[in-house]
Enzyme design. Structure first.
Site, PDB file in Angstrom:
ATOM      1  N   GLY A   1      15.409  59.281  50.720  1.00 51.77           N
ATOM      2  CA  GLY A   1      15.602  60.174  49.586  1.00 51.77           C
ATOM      3  C   GLY A   1      14.510  60.019  48.540  1.00 51.77           C
ATOM      4  O   GLY A   1      14.053  61.001  47.939  1.00 51.77           O
ATOM      5  N   ASP A   2      14.067  58.784  48.316  1.00 52.85           N
ATOM      6  CA  ASP A   2      12.989  58.536  47.359  1.00 52.85           C
ATOM      7  C   ASP A   2      11.680  59.144  47.856  1.00 52.85           C
ATOM      8  O   ASP A   2      10.891  59.679  47.065  1.00 52.85           O
ATOM      9  CB  ASP A   2      12.808  57.037  47.146  1.00 52.85           C
TER      10      ASP A   2
END
Length: 290
Positions: free
Chosen positions: A238-239
């Protein structure tokens, strides 16, 4: 343009386990690896590897200089990272055979960022630059207000999720990124669905199903499917997505192109073990064949 990231910096201790532990369960790990991590550091590395100039605002403890050096090696501007008296933040991450993870986080120096440090850093920002924050540091509201006053595009990655923290920065945001569970939790707390939020642009990530984009001003919604890959570790995916999306915006890409490229980067990321150290660079993403 530049991306300014008020972001966490952690040492990630990653343990390979046969399954995620249940309450009271003791497991023997088959492997231990240490990586540079923290949602902030991951996003900074991802955006830098995607071609943006990234200035990281954060803090480490006395033993954390290796993390600053690693960020510098990966192309991140580290001039605004301070050294605190408390230990560097760290995360204990259990990863099972299917790539799912369970994380215990110690904030440490990430909660020691002062207003003077923040103000000094952002005094070098220019109108139109991007400011991104996550919920792993202090001073988020102060940064959001300061960014809005300076004419920056203020972005928030709503993790680790706390409805109160998101609602505190909502009035100052131009861009919000959250996952499907976080979107549901925010709707329960605020009564607003993603397309009703007072934020011009919202992305809801859907894991293996891709992402959904909302332009709340026009009412436009777009779906972006994910690529099918064999995941070995979802940590940092997600990052990576967020860093690549912001870098795409920073580099002038249309939002659809930025999201599509970010989905490609995240798909590569889940096929690798680790966090910031294994985030794919732009050539990896462009050359990938799914």
């Amino acid at each position: 343009m530049a991306i300014w990231n008020l972001g966490s910096i952690n040492a990630d201790m990653v343990y390979a386990v046969p399954h995620l532990p249940g309450p009271g369960e003791t497991l023997a790990a088959s492997k231990l690896e240490q990586f540079l991590g923290g949602k902030g550091a991951n996003m900074s590395v991802a955006a830098a590897r995607a071609g943006s100039h990234v200035c990281h605002i954060g803090a480490v403890g006395p033993e954390g200089r290796w993390a600053v050096e690693r960020l510098t090696e990966y192309g991140v501007d580290t001039r605004h990272i301070s050294e605190a008296e408390v230990p560097t933040g760290h995360a204990i991450i259990a990863v099972d055979a299917g790539g799912e993870n369970q994380i215990v986080l110690f904030p440490g120096a990430n909660h020691s960022i002062g207003a003077d440090q923040l103000g000094q850093a952002l005094s070098s920002a220019q109108a139109g630059d991007l400011l991104v924050m996550q919920n792993e540091t202090n001073a988020q509201v102060e940064a959001a207000k300061m960014g809005r006053d300076l004419g920056l595009k203020v972005c928030y990655a709503a993790a680790p999720f706390e409805a109160e923290a998101v609602q505190a920065v909502l009035p100052h945001l131009d861009f919000l990124i959250l996952n499907e569970v976080e979107a549901e939790q925010l709707q329960q707390a605020s009564g607003l669905s993603p397309d009703q939020l007072p934020v011009p642009q919202v992305i809801v990530t859907l894991g293996s199903r891709g992402a959904r984009y909302f332009d709340t001003a026009s009412g436009e919604t777009q779906e972006f499917p994910a690529f099918k890959v064999e995941a070995v570790d979802t940590t940092g995916a997600g990052d990576t997505f967020t860093g690549y999306v912001l870098a795409g915006i920073d580099r002038g890409m249309p939002i659809a192109q930025a999201i599509s490229q970010a989905i490609r980067a995240a798909a590569i990321m889940v096929t690798r073990h680790g966090t910031a150290d294994v985030i794919p660079d732009l050539k990896d993403v462009q050359d990938a064949r799914f």
